[in-house]
Design an enzyme around this catalytic site. Structure first.
Site, PDB file in Angstrom:
ATOM      1  CD  GLN A   3      -3.331   0.315   1.814  1.00  0.00           C
ATOM      2  OE1 GLN A   3      -3.457  -0.854   2.067  1.00  0.00           O
ATOM      3  NE2 GLN A   3      -4.168   1.220   2.222  1.00  0.00           N
ATOM      4  CB  SER A  21       1.897  -5.095   3.544  1.00  0.00           C
ATOM      5  OG  SER A  21       0.718  -5.036   4.306  1.00  0.00           O
ATOM      6  CG  LEU A  22      -1.258  -4.884  -0.911  1.00  0.00           C
ATOM      7  CD1 LEU A  22      -1.647  -5.432  -2.274  1.00  0.00           C
ATOM      8  CD2 LEU A  22      -1.825  -3.504  -0.734  1.00  0.00           C
ATOM      9  NE  ARG A  75      -3.721  -8.229   4.273  1.00  0.00           N
ATOM     10  CZ  ARG A  75      -2.864  -7.226   4.127  1.00  0.00           C
ATOM     11  NH1 ARG A  75      -3.157  -6.225   3.276  1.00  0.00           N
ATOM     12  NH2 ARG A  75      -1.727  -7.195   4.803  1.00  0.00           N
ATOM     13  CG  HIS A  88       1.577  -4.688   9.022  1.00  0.00           C
ATOM     14  ND1 HIS A  88       1.331  -6.010   8.718  1.00  0.00           N
ATOM     15  CD2 HIS A  88       1.472  -4.017   7.846  1.00  0.00           C
ATOM     16  CE1 HIS A  88       1.105  -6.127   7.422  1.00  0.00           C
ATOM     17  NE2 HIS A  88       1.166  -4.930   6.867  1.00  0.00           N
ATOM     18  CD  GLN A 116       0.724  -9.823   5.417  1.00  0.00           C
ATOM     19  OE1 GLN A 116      -0.436  -9.468   5.531  1.00  0.00           O
ATOM     20  NE2 GLN A 116       1.360  -9.870   4.268  1.00  0.00           N
TER      21      GLN A 116
END
Length: 311
Positions: free
Chosen positions: A9, A94-95, A119, A203, A252
């Site tokens: 992101q 991440s994503l 998500r 996170h 995660q």
């Protein structure tokens, strides 16, 4: 050895994928498939905005994935470079870990889009707007960032979210704690603390409701076997077992993105070249982490054609 890596992101921008879609029917097919899977005209938001709609986490996550997979598909179909043949490993920030799994065949494109939409929604819903924050610490290593978090927390959540590269660590948690931390950077030998324009504190432990939502979603749609090993964000180690990866995707959401360590681990495993697909964020990080390796960012048709010639 080559690792294919996928951005997270913050790499979204209005107009993303437009030139690629104009140049290639393979890219258009990807965007159409994602639109159909989500039942929304995401490709229009990607192409035309408005920016605040694209920045919404539930749109940004599938959009960044769609752009990267479109780039990869053009590279594979028109450039003749297939990830399974050329890639030793995949990883994503991440994503981007979901994008990497889609690229390696663990999830279908439609399922990846739906999982990332969910998500994004779950992460947004986990913490009321205005209660959480994130900040980038420039000139910080992990040790300094951890000490700062401990000092600023005062009973609130203040955690290291992303260990990006040797000079950039991102922290996440309650807004008050993150603002305190940003104000205390000089005391901890850190150059700057910059509050990030994000809509939720990713996170960190405040994301537990989103982790629970993803556990349920991944139980219904688990990853299948993948063609190349993936380096997981939370372990910075190679994973080949889909069941293990499913568990790590849940972890995660609240866990640290160990990007710096992941790159070093891939380098130690023999990777000499990193190819970032669909963004220009991770390439510069890789060059700081592993200056002996080559890092290429592939976004445009020109980038794709140049890479296809080299590989």
């Amino acid at each position: 050895m080559i690792a294919f890596i996928f951005p997270g992101q913050g790499s979204q921008k209005v107009g993303m994928g437009t030139d690629l879609a104009a140049a290639s029917s393979h890219a258009r097919e990807v965007f159409q498939e994602v639109d159909d899977a989500l039942g929304q005209n995401l490709s229009k938001i990607m192409a035309e905005g408005p920016e605040d709609q694209l920045t919404l986490t539930e749109n940004a996550q599938p959009a960044i994935m769609a752009n990267a997979i479109a780039t990869l598909r053009v590279l594979e179909k028109e450039g003749g470079v297939t990830l399974a043949d050329k890639g030793a490993f995949v990883a994503g920030h991440s994503l981007g870990e979901y994008t990497a799994l889609c690229a390696a065949g663990a999830f279908s494109l439609a399922d990846t889009a739906r999982l990332l939409k969910l998500r994004g929604q779950a992460m947004q819903a986990a913490v009321p707007v205005g209660e959480g924050a994130m900040a980038a610490l420039l000139g910080a290593d992990l040790e300094k960032a951890q000490a700062l978090c401990d000092a600023a927390a005062e009973g609130e959540v203040c955690q290291v979210a992303n260990d990006n590269d040797p000079g950039q660590v991102v922290i996440s948690g309650h807004k008050g704690a993150i603002e305190r931390a940003a104000g205390m950077v000089k005391d901890h030998g850190i150059k700057r603390g910059i509050l990030l324009p994000v809509s939720a504190p990713f996170h960190c432990s405040l994301m537990q409701p989103a982790a629970d939502a993803m556990a349920a979603a991944l139980a219904d749609c688990p990853p299948q076997a993948f063609t190349v090993p993936i380096y997981a964000n939370v372990t910075a180690a190679a994973v080949t077992d889909p069941a293990e990866e499913q568990r790590l995707l849940v972890e995660q959401v609240t866990g640290r993105v160990r990007w710096r360590e992941s790159v070093l681990a891939m380098q130690a495993a023999g990777v000499t070249r990193f190819v970032e697909v669909g963004g220009k964020v991770l390439g510069p990080m890789v060059r700081k982490i592993a200056p002996d390796c080559t890092a290429t960012s592939v976004v445009t048709m020109d980038d794709i054609e140049a890479l296809a010639k080299e590989l």
